[in-house]
Design a protein around this motif. Structure first.
Motif, PDB file in Angstrom:
ATOM      1  N   TYR A 135      -7.421  22.681 -18.904  1.00 32.51           N
ATOM      2  CA  TYR A 135      -8.378  21.742 -18.321  1.00 32.51           C
ATOM      3  C   TYR A 135      -9.801  22.022 -18.788  1.00 32.51           C
ATOM      4  N   ASP A 167     -12.244  23.832 -18.225  1.00 28.74           N
ATOM      5  CA  ASP A 167     -12.868  24.762 -17.279  1.00 28.74           C
ATOM      6  C   ASP A 167     -11.912  25.880 -16.869  1.00 28.74           C
ATOM      7  N   LEU A 179      -8.952  15.557  -8.135  1.00 26.33           N
ATOM      8  CA  LEU A 179     -10.316  16.093  -8.202  1.00 26.33           C
ATOM      9  C   LEU A 179     -11.050  15.606  -9.458  1.00 26.33           C
ATOM     10  N   ALA A 199      -9.953  15.836 -12.618  1.00 21.41           N
ATOM     11  CA  ALA A 199      -9.717  16.663 -13.807  1.00 21.41           C
ATOM     12  C   ALA A 199      -8.453  16.194 -14.516  1.00 21.41           C
ATOM     13  N   GLU A 238     -13.532  25.807  -8.114  1.00 25.29           N
ATOM     14  CA  GLU A 238     -12.905  24.748  -7.313  1.00 25.29           C
ATOM     15  C   GLU A 238     -11.543  24.379  -7.896  1.00 25.29           C
ATOM     16  N   LEU A 239     -11.486  24.177  -9.207  1.00 26.63           N
ATOM     17  CA  LEU A 239     -10.226  23.804  -9.852  1.00 26.63           C
ATOM     18  C   LEU A 239      -9.201  24.924  -9.794  1.00 26.63           C
ATOM     19  N   THR A 292     -18.084  28.839 -13.437  1.00 28.00           N
ATOM     20  CA  THR A 292     -18.849  27.794 -12.766  1.00 28.00           C
ATOM     21  C   THR A 292     -18.219  27.445 -11.423  1.00 28.00           C
ATOM     22  N   ASP A 293     -19.001  26.817 -10.569  1.00 31.15           N
ATOM     23  CA  ASP A 293     -18.472  26.363  -9.279  1.00 31.15           C
ATOM     24  C   ASP A 293     -17.306  25.402  -9.487  1.00 31.15           C
ATOM     25  N   ARG A 294     -17.410  24.546 -10.506  1.00 26.95           N
ATOM     26  CA  ARG A 294     -16.336  23.589 -10.801  1.00 26.95           C
ATOM     27  C   ARG A 294     -15.061  24.330 -11.197  1.00 26.95           C
ATOM     28  N   ALA A 295     -15.191  25.344 -12.029  1.00 24.41           N
ATOM     29  CA  ALA A 295     -14.023  26.121 -12.442  1.00 24.41           C
ATOM     30  C   ALA A 295     -13.380  26.811 -11.238  1.00 24.41           C
TER      31      ALA A 295
END
Length: 120
Positions: free
Chosen positions: A86, A88, A66, A68, A9-10, A4-7
């Motif tokens: 986390y 993600d 962020l 998380a 990013e993290l 995912t985009d979130r993953a």
């Protein structure tokens, strides 16, 4: 399926935080096609327990910024392999000797790498 985009990013934020503390051999894999429990693994190495603690603290601080929070931490006492989960992403901070012995890159080599955008 891809991370995912979130993953992503993290993963990039965790890698940048590790890089700020001079972690070595930083790499990330998109494991979303292989695992249902997470989208990405971030791997990095530290030379000694104090450096590994500094890397861990920097990653946690950056990802907290962020929004998380780790759902699980393992290996902090031993100081040779710290795992930050986390959901993600999972961040593995390994002593260089453990990194060579366990060779996680070899285990996940069939997964795509994630471009981290770190300076060379």
């Amino acid at each position: 399926m891809t991370a995912t985009d979130r993953a992503l990013e993290l993963a990039r934020a965790a890698a940048a935080a590790a890089d700020d503390k001079q972690a070595t051999d930083i790499v990330a894999f998109d494991v979303s096609d292989q695992l249902v429990i997470t989208d990405a693994f971030v791997l990095c190495s530290g030379a000694n327990p104090p450096q590994m603690s500094a890397i861990r603290d920097a990653v946690e601080e950056k990802l907290h910024g962020l929004g998380a929070k780790p759902i699980r931490r393992e290996g902090e006492r031993e100081g040779r392999w710290v795992l930050l989960d986390y959901a993600d992403i999972v961040v593995h901070i390994q002593h260089v000797e453990e990194r060579a012995f366990y060779a996680l890159e070899r285990l996940w080599s069939d997964c795509p790498t994630i471009e981290l955008g770190l300076p060379q």
